[in-house]
Design an enzyme around this catalytic site. Structure first.
Site, PDB file in Angstrom:
ATOM      1  N   TYR A 107       0.874  -1.173   0.000  1.00  0.00           N
ATOM      2  CA  TYR A 107       0.000   0.000   0.000  1.00  0.00           C
ATOM      3  C   TYR A 107       0.914   1.227   0.000  1.00  0.00           C
ATOM      4  O   TYR A 107       1.371   1.694   1.040  1.00  0.00           O
ATOM      5  CB  TYR A 107      -0.923  -0.009   1.215  1.00  0.00           C
ATOM      6  CG  TYR A 107      -1.803   1.207   1.329  1.00  0.00           C
ATOM      7  CD1 TYR A 107      -2.528   1.658   0.236  1.00  0.00           C
ATOM      8  CD2 TYR A 107      -1.908   1.913   2.512  1.00  0.00           C
ATOM      9  CE1 TYR A 107      -3.326   2.788   0.327  1.00  0.00           C
ATOM     10  CE2 TYR A 107      -2.708   3.037   2.620  1.00  0.00           C
ATOM     11  CZ  TYR A 107      -3.407   3.465   1.519  1.00  0.00           C
ATOM     12  OH  TYR A 107      -4.198   4.590   1.608  1.00  0.00           O
ATOM     13  N   ASP A 147      -1.959  -1.480  -4.071  1.00  0.00           N
ATOM     14  CA  ASP A 147      -2.360  -0.121  -4.408  1.00  0.00           C
ATOM     15  C   ASP A 147      -1.096   0.724  -4.485  1.00  0.00           C
ATOM     16  O   ASP A 147      -0.550   1.105  -3.455  1.00  0.00           O
ATOM     17  CB  ASP A 147      -3.322   0.402  -3.347  1.00  0.00           C
ATOM     18  CG  ASP A 147      -3.773   1.835  -3.613  1.00  0.00           C
ATOM     19  OD1 ASP A 147      -3.299   2.437  -4.594  1.00  0.00           O
ATOM     20  OD2 ASP A 147      -4.587   2.353  -2.832  1.00  0.00           O
TER      21      ASP A 147
END
Length: 257
Positions: A107, A147
């Site tokens: 992330y 992500d």
DNA sequence: ATGTCCCTTCACAAGGGA
């Protein structure tokens, strides 16, 4: 083998949908991001009932990553060597070996705006990730999925003109991803189930999903040996529909065993 | 280009982050 990555935007809020999706999609390995729970609060019991081992790395309110696997989960590492914080460590990376591949769920820091200290932190974090991956890439097959908070090209944002002064599209961010690929990682292309662009994220506001005004910021980077085994890869936009979705859709990848 | 969602707290409303 089927693996997937999904920014769930709170694993607690998404738990019913996550469990349904695990049942219908049946991935062998899943990289989760933005779980927003500490390790002790991760809903391991519910996921275990579906046959998955879990490894979570979280800090409560923000961030948080996890791995689910039903084909083994060995040598779990939380964070990575040299990972910067802001200034304290943040739960943004977890990796483990599953089925002969090292999977890392990432992330990447959002960056906020290019003049914000979080933007410089984002670039430092990506540079440190590159350095940390070198020994892993020498050791065997690797998948770094998650992500990335970077749209690799102008085609990966719904309106490039709106993003010229924004984070996610700056040359420095795109260069940071290019440097990851230069290590020997391939951006595994995922097909959209609708439309021309494999967007993975649509803002909750202003009906963005229904207008397909999205961004491709969730990515699967894999070593060439893994990329060569890919038989299909798609963005599961069905998971973005309906009541109570995450603002991100999962990417699902099938590879030959 | 801002019509939402999720989390937390000097908690039953507001602020922060995305």
């Amino acid at each position: 083998m089927r693996f997937a990555t999904w920014n769930v935007n709170s694993v607690k809020a998404r738990l019913p949908r996550l469990l349904d999706w695990l049942g219908s999609t049946a991935p062998d390995v899943v990289c989760l991001q933005e779980t927003k729970v500490g390790e002790d609060a991760f809903p391991a019991g519910e996921v275990t009932e579906l046959g998955y081992e879990t490894a979570a790395y979280g800090q409560g309110r923000w961030n948080g990553v996890a791995l689910l696997s039903r084909i083994g989960l060995e040598d779990v590492r939380r964070g990575f060597d040299g990972e910067p914080g802001f200034p304290d460590p943040e739960a943004r990376a977890i990796s483990a070996r599953c089925g002969g591949i090292r999977f890392m769920s990432v992330y990447v820091p959002n960056g906020r705006t290019p003049d914000d200290p979080h933007y410089a932190y984002k670039l430092r974090w990506l540079a440190a990730l590159r350095d940390a991956l070198v020994p892993d890439l020498a050791a065997g097959p690797v998948v770094v999925a998650g992500d990335y908070n970077v749209a690799p090209t102008d085609a990966d944002v719904w309106d490039p003109a709106l993003f010229t002064a924004s984070t996610h599209v700056t040359p420095a961010e795109r260069t940071a991803l290019a440097e990851l690929r230069a290590l020997g990682l391939t951006d595994v292309p995922a097909r959209p189930l609708k439309g021309d662009h494999p967007y993975t994220y649509w803002d909750y506001r202003a009906g963005m999903f229904h207008q397909n005004k999205g961004m491709r910021i969730d990515l699967v980077y894999a070593t060439a040996d893994v990329a060569a085994r890919v038989t299909d890869a798609l963005v599961d936009r069905e998971a973005r529909k309906g009541k109570g979705p995450s603002d991100h859709a999962p990417i699902v990848v099938d590879i030959e065993d």
